[in-house]
Write a protein that holds these residues in place. Sequence first.
Motif, PDB file in Angstrom:
ATOM      1  N   SER A  79       5.618   8.342  15.639  1.00 15.77           N
ATOM      2  CA  SER A  79       4.914   9.259  14.739  1.00 15.77           C
ATOM      3  C   SER A  79       5.353   9.043  13.290  1.00 15.77           C
ATOM      4  CB  SER A  79       5.182  10.699  15.144  1.00 15.77           C
ATOM      5  OG  SER A  79       4.573  11.600  14.250  1.00 15.77           O
ATOM      6  N   ALA A  80       6.657   8.862  13.093  1.00 18.92           N
ATOM      7  CA  ALA A  80       7.158   8.650  11.735  1.00 18.92           C
ATOM      8  C   ALA A  80       6.642   7.340  11.165  1.00 18.92           C
ATOM      9  CB  ALA A  80       8.680   8.668  11.744  1.00 18.92           C
ATOM     10  N   VAL A  81       6.682   6.276  11.975  1.00 17.46           N
ATOM     11  CA  VAL A  81       6.193   4.980  11.506  1.00 17.46           C
ATOM     12  C   VAL A  81       4.708   5.050  11.192  1.00 17.46           C
ATOM     13  CG1 VAL A  81       5.800   2.583  12.171  1.00 17.46           C
ATOM     14  CG2 VAL A  81       7.984   3.680  12.701  1.00 17.46           C
ATOM     15  N   THR A  82       3.960   5.733  12.065  1.00 20.33           N
ATOM     16  CA  THR A  82       2.511   5.875  11.838  1.00 20.33           C
ATOM     17  C   THR A  82       2.221   6.615  10.548  1.00 20.33           C
ATOM     18  OG1 THR A  82       2.147   5.914  14.240  1.00 20.33           O
ATOM     19  CG2 THR A  82       0.362   6.731  12.828  1.00 20.33           C
ATOM     20  N   THR A  83       2.992   7.674  10.289  1.00 20.93           N
ATOM     21  CA  THR A  83       2.801   8.457   9.063  1.00 20.93           C
ATOM     22  C   THR A  83       3.081   7.616   7.819  1.00 20.93           C
ATOM     23  OG1 THR A  83       3.413  10.488  10.214  1.00 20.93           O
ATOM     24  CG2 THR A  83       3.519  10.510   7.810  1.00 20.93           C
ATOM     25  N   VAL A  84       4.185   6.861   7.856  1.00 21.17           N
ATOM     26  CA  VAL A  84       4.539   6.023   6.717  1.00 21.17           C
ATOM     27  C   VAL A  84       3.487   4.948   6.485  1.00 21.17           C
ATOM     28  CG1 VAL A  84       6.215   4.372   5.837  1.00 21.17           C
ATOM     29  CG2 VAL A  84       7.002   6.466   6.942  1.00 21.17           C
ATOM     30  N   VAL A  85       3.052   4.303   7.576  1.00 26.66           N
ATOM     31  CA  VAL A  85       2.036   3.258   7.451  1.00 26.66           C
ATOM     32  C   VAL A  85       0.740   3.838   6.906  1.00 26.66           C
ATOM     33  CG1 VAL A  85       0.592   1.634   8.741  1.00 26.66           C
ATOM     34  CG2 VAL A  85       3.030   1.798   9.235  1.00 26.66           C
ATOM     35  N   LEU A  86       0.354   5.026   7.402  1.00 28.76           N
ATOM     36  CA  LEU A  86      -0.862   5.669   6.919  1.00 28.76           C
ATOM     37  C   LEU A  86      -0.753   5.987   5.426  1.00 28.76           C
ATOM     38  CD1 LEU A  86      -3.614   6.944   7.528  1.00 28.76           C
ATOM     39  CD2 LEU A  86      -2.425   9.073   8.111  1.00 28.76           C
ATOM     40  N   PHE A  87       0.415   6.480   5.027  1.00 27.02           N
ATOM     41  CA  PHE A  87       0.631   6.799   3.603  1.00 27.02           C
ATOM     42  C   PHE A  87       0.507   5.545   2.747  1.00 27.02           C
ATOM     43  CE2 PHE A  87       3.621   6.769   0.047  1.00 27.02           C
ATOM     44  CZ  PHE A  87       3.145   7.829  -0.705  1.00 27.02           C
ATOM     45  N   VAL A  88       1.149   4.461   3.171  1.00 26.35           N
ATOM     46  CA  VAL A  88       1.125   3.219   2.391  1.00 26.35           C
ATOM     47  C   VAL A  88      -0.287   2.654   2.298  1.00 26.35           C
ATOM     48  CG1 VAL A  88       1.930   0.825   2.314  1.00 26.35           C
ATOM     49  CG2 VAL A  88       3.518   2.655   2.903  1.00 26.35           C
ATOM     50  N   VAL A  89      -1.002   2.645   3.440  1.00 31.95           N
ATOM     51  CA  VAL A  89      -2.357   2.082   3.450  1.00 31.95           C
ATOM     52  C   VAL A  89      -3.287   2.887   2.545  1.00 31.95           C
ATOM     53  CG1 VAL A  89      -4.394   1.654   4.888  1.00 31.95           C
ATOM     54  CG2 VAL A  89      -2.127   1.033   5.724  1.00 31.95           C
ATOM     55  N   VAL A  90      -3.250   4.218   2.692  1.00 30.60           N
ATOM     56  CA  VAL A  90      -4.125   5.066   1.878  1.00 30.60           C
ATOM     57  C   VAL A  90      -3.784   4.915   0.386  1.00 30.60           C
ATOM     58  CG1 VAL A  90      -4.781   7.450   1.352  1.00 30.60           C
ATOM     59  CG2 VAL A  90      -4.538   6.702   3.723  1.00 30.60           C
ATOM     60  N   PHE A  91      -2.486   4.873   0.081  1.00 39.50           N
ATOM     61  CA  PHE A  91      -2.083   4.729  -1.322  1.00 39.50           C
ATOM     62  C   PHE A  91      -2.575   3.414  -1.909  1.00 39.50           C
ATOM     63  CE2 PHE A  91       0.957   2.788  -4.268  1.00 39.50           C
ATOM     64  CZ  PHE A  91       0.829   3.658  -5.333  1.00 39.50           C
ATOM     65  N   VAL A  92      -2.364   2.312  -1.171  1.00 39.79           N
ATOM     66  CA  VAL A  92      -2.765   0.996  -1.683  1.00 39.79           C
ATOM     67  C   VAL A  92      -4.270   0.931  -1.903  1.00 39.79           C
ATOM     68  CG1 VAL A  92      -2.911  -1.461  -1.128  1.00 39.79           C
ATOM     69  CG2 VAL A  92      -0.784  -0.209  -0.710  1.00 39.79           C
ATOM     70  N   VAL A  93      -5.033   1.443  -0.941  1.00 43.39           N
ATOM     71  CA  VAL A  93      -6.490   1.400  -1.054  1.00 43.39           C
ATOM     72  C   VAL A  93      -6.969   2.221  -2.247  1.00 43.39           C
ATOM     73  CG1 VAL A  93      -8.649   2.040   0.056  1.00 43.39           C
ATOM     74  CG2 VAL A  93      -6.865   0.924   1.386  1.00 43.39           C
ATOM     75  N   LEU A  94      -6.465   3.459  -2.332  1.00 42.34           N
ATOM     76  CA  LEU A  94      -6.893   4.330  -3.431  1.00 42.34           C
ATOM     77  C   LEU A  94      -6.452   3.779  -4.793  1.00 42.34           C
ATOM     78  CD1 LEU A  94      -6.177   7.867  -1.938  1.00 42.34           C
ATOM     79  CD2 LEU A  94      -8.388   6.741  -2.219  1.00 42.34           C
ATOM     80  N   TYR A  95      -5.236   3.271  -4.857  1.00 49.08           N
ATOM     81  CA  TYR A  95      -4.722   2.759  -6.130  1.00 49.08           C
ATOM     82  C   TYR A  95      -5.520   1.543  -6.594  1.00 49.08           C
ATOM     83  CZ  TYR A  95      -1.601   0.607  -9.524  1.00 49.08           C
ATOM     84  OH  TYR A  95      -1.086   0.030 -10.652  1.00 49.08           O
ATOM     85  N   LEU A  96      -5.760   0.597  -5.710  1.00 52.23           N
ATOM     86  CA  LEU A  96      -6.482  -0.607  -6.100  1.00 52.23           C
ATOM     87  C   LEU A  96      -7.921  -0.299  -6.491  1.00 52.23           C
ATOM     88  CD1 LEU A  96      -5.166  -3.195  -3.467  1.00 52.23           C
ATOM     89  CD2 LEU A  96      -4.481  -2.913  -5.855  1.00 52.23           C
ATOM     90  N   LEU A  97      -8.594   0.547  -5.696  1.00 54.37           N
ATOM     91  CA  LEU A  97      -9.977   0.902  -6.034  1.00 54.37           C
ATOM     92  C   LEU A  97     -10.041   1.676  -7.349  1.00 54.37           C
ATOM     93  CD1 LEU A  97     -11.405   1.927  -2.532  1.00 54.37           C
ATOM     94  CD2 LEU A  97     -11.861  -0.167  -3.820  1.00 54.37           C
ATOM     95  N   GLY A  98      -9.138   2.662  -7.477  1.00 56.62           N
ATOM     96  CA  GLY A  98      -9.135   3.456  -8.704  1.00 56.62           C
ATOM     97  C   GLY A  98      -8.797   2.615  -9.924  1.00 56.62           C
ATOM     98  N   LYS A  99      -7.804   1.744  -9.806  1.00 56.77           N
ATOM     99  CA  LYS A  99      -7.410   0.896 -10.926  1.00 56.77           C
ATOM    100  C   LYS A  99      -8.556  -0.016 -11.347  1.00 56.77           C
ATOM    101  CE  LYS A  99      -3.963  -2.539 -12.330  1.00 56.77           C
ATOM    102  NZ  LYS A  99      -2.797  -3.338 -11.885  1.00 56.77           N
ATOM    103  N   TYR A 100      -9.290  -0.537 -10.394  1.00 55.51           N
ATOM    104  CA  TYR A 100     -10.368  -1.472 -10.720  1.00 55.51           C
ATOM    105  C   TYR A 100     -11.546  -0.762 -11.378  1.00 55.51           C
ATOM    106  CZ  TYR A 100     -14.011  -4.990 -10.179  1.00 55.51           C
ATOM    107  OH  TYR A 100     -15.029  -5.880 -10.417  1.00 55.51           O
ATOM    108  N   PHE A 101     -12.023   0.299 -10.745  1.00 58.42           N
ATOM    109  CA  PHE A 101     -13.244   0.951 -11.231  1.00 58.42           C
ATOM    110  C   PHE A 101     -12.984   1.885 -12.414  1.00 58.42           C
ATOM    111  CE2 PHE A 101     -14.462  -0.134  -6.841  1.00 58.42           C
ATOM    112  CZ  PHE A 101     -15.638  -0.813  -7.100  1.00 58.42           C
ATOM    113  N   VAL A 102     -11.950   2.730 -12.317  1.00 63.59           N
ATOM    114  CA  VAL A 102     -11.727   3.734 -13.360  1.00 63.59           C
ATOM    115  C   VAL A 102     -11.301   3.077 -14.673  1.00 63.59           C
ATOM    116  CG1 VAL A 102     -10.419   5.789 -14.011  1.00 63.59           C
ATOM    117  CG2 VAL A 102     -11.165   5.496 -11.653  1.00 63.59           C
ATOM    118  N   THR A 103     -10.361   2.123 -14.597  1.00 68.52           N
ATOM    119  CA  THR A 103      -9.907   1.480 -15.835  1.00 68.52           C
ATOM    120  C   THR A 103     -11.036   0.696 -16.497  1.00 68.52           C
ATOM    121  OG1 THR A 103      -9.081  -0.401 -14.542  1.00 68.52           O
ATOM    122  CG2 THR A 103      -7.511   1.336 -15.106  1.00 68.52           C
ATOM    123  N   ARG A 104     -11.875   0.065 -15.707  1.00 66.43           N
ATOM    124  CA  ARG A 104     -13.022  -0.654 -16.277  1.00 66.43           C
ATOM    125  C   ARG A 104     -13.980   0.320 -16.967  1.00 66.43           C
ATOM    126  NH1 ARG A 104     -14.416  -5.867 -14.455  1.00 66.43           N
ATOM    127  NH2 ARG A 104     -16.627  -5.290 -14.507  1.00 66.43           N
TER     128      ARG A 104
END
Length: 292
Positions: A21-46
Amino acid sequence: MLLLQQEFGLDPQQYIPPLISAVTTVVLFVVVFVVLYLLGKYFVTRAVGGGLRHRDFDETLVGLAVSTTVGVVAVVAVALAATVAGFGVVLAAFATLAGALALAVGFAAQDLIANFVAGVFIIQDEPFTVGDWIEWSGNSGVVREIQLRVTKLDTFDNQLVTVPNSDLASAAVVNNVANDRRRVSVGFGIGYEDDVERAREAIVDEASRIDGVLDEPAPTAPVTELGDSAVVLSGRVWIDPTESGYGGVRAQFLEAVKARFDAEGIDMPYPNTELSGGIEVTNVGGEEETAM
């Protein structure tokens, strides 16, 4: 090992679900963060950069806005990823701590923030640019560099002056080269017995001979003051400040008119005072010796 497990009641199987459960939570946090950060950085900054450039904002401000947007996107991505992963309690504690730190930093760095905000307005509004000769609060200099926190200027003695932007933003700043024409005025005093028209012609003639003086508006020399010991004519010429220096033209004007007045016998009287009345002089003993 089996004996130890039986003696202390240790069962490795009971730790596997919490670990998964702990590993799943950490992996979920990392995946969601990376996806949101990359998408937001690309579209919002542009979008931010393109919008500011479309409105002709200075590149310094565009770069600052883009950098700030990247930071905001990262914070939002962390918050959303923590919420999705179930870190709500941790997120709330982090938000409280961040708010307290922001308040403390704001009080400690209020002068820095004021200079920063003033720098943004100076860069955007452009009351002066690099290379301009400005005057403020009894000081003057030529702008060397405009930064977000300070503005650097060179004095006419070749000294470097670093001025906080908040000082320039709150002061009345005179930009001596902002317009395409500037008037140079010099007062010339002549005696009351001298011919005003003759002096005016000499001033205007010498002004027209100086390099850098514009033909339009033409040089003039009106009487501006009847002083205690002189009639003052204001010699006025116009120059293009981007091509001719104010100080150089003024110095040539003064020297040329002084030489012309000397050659034509036009007096340039210095201030003098006439006393009237009487005085009495007595000796040490108090007896009167002389009366005038």
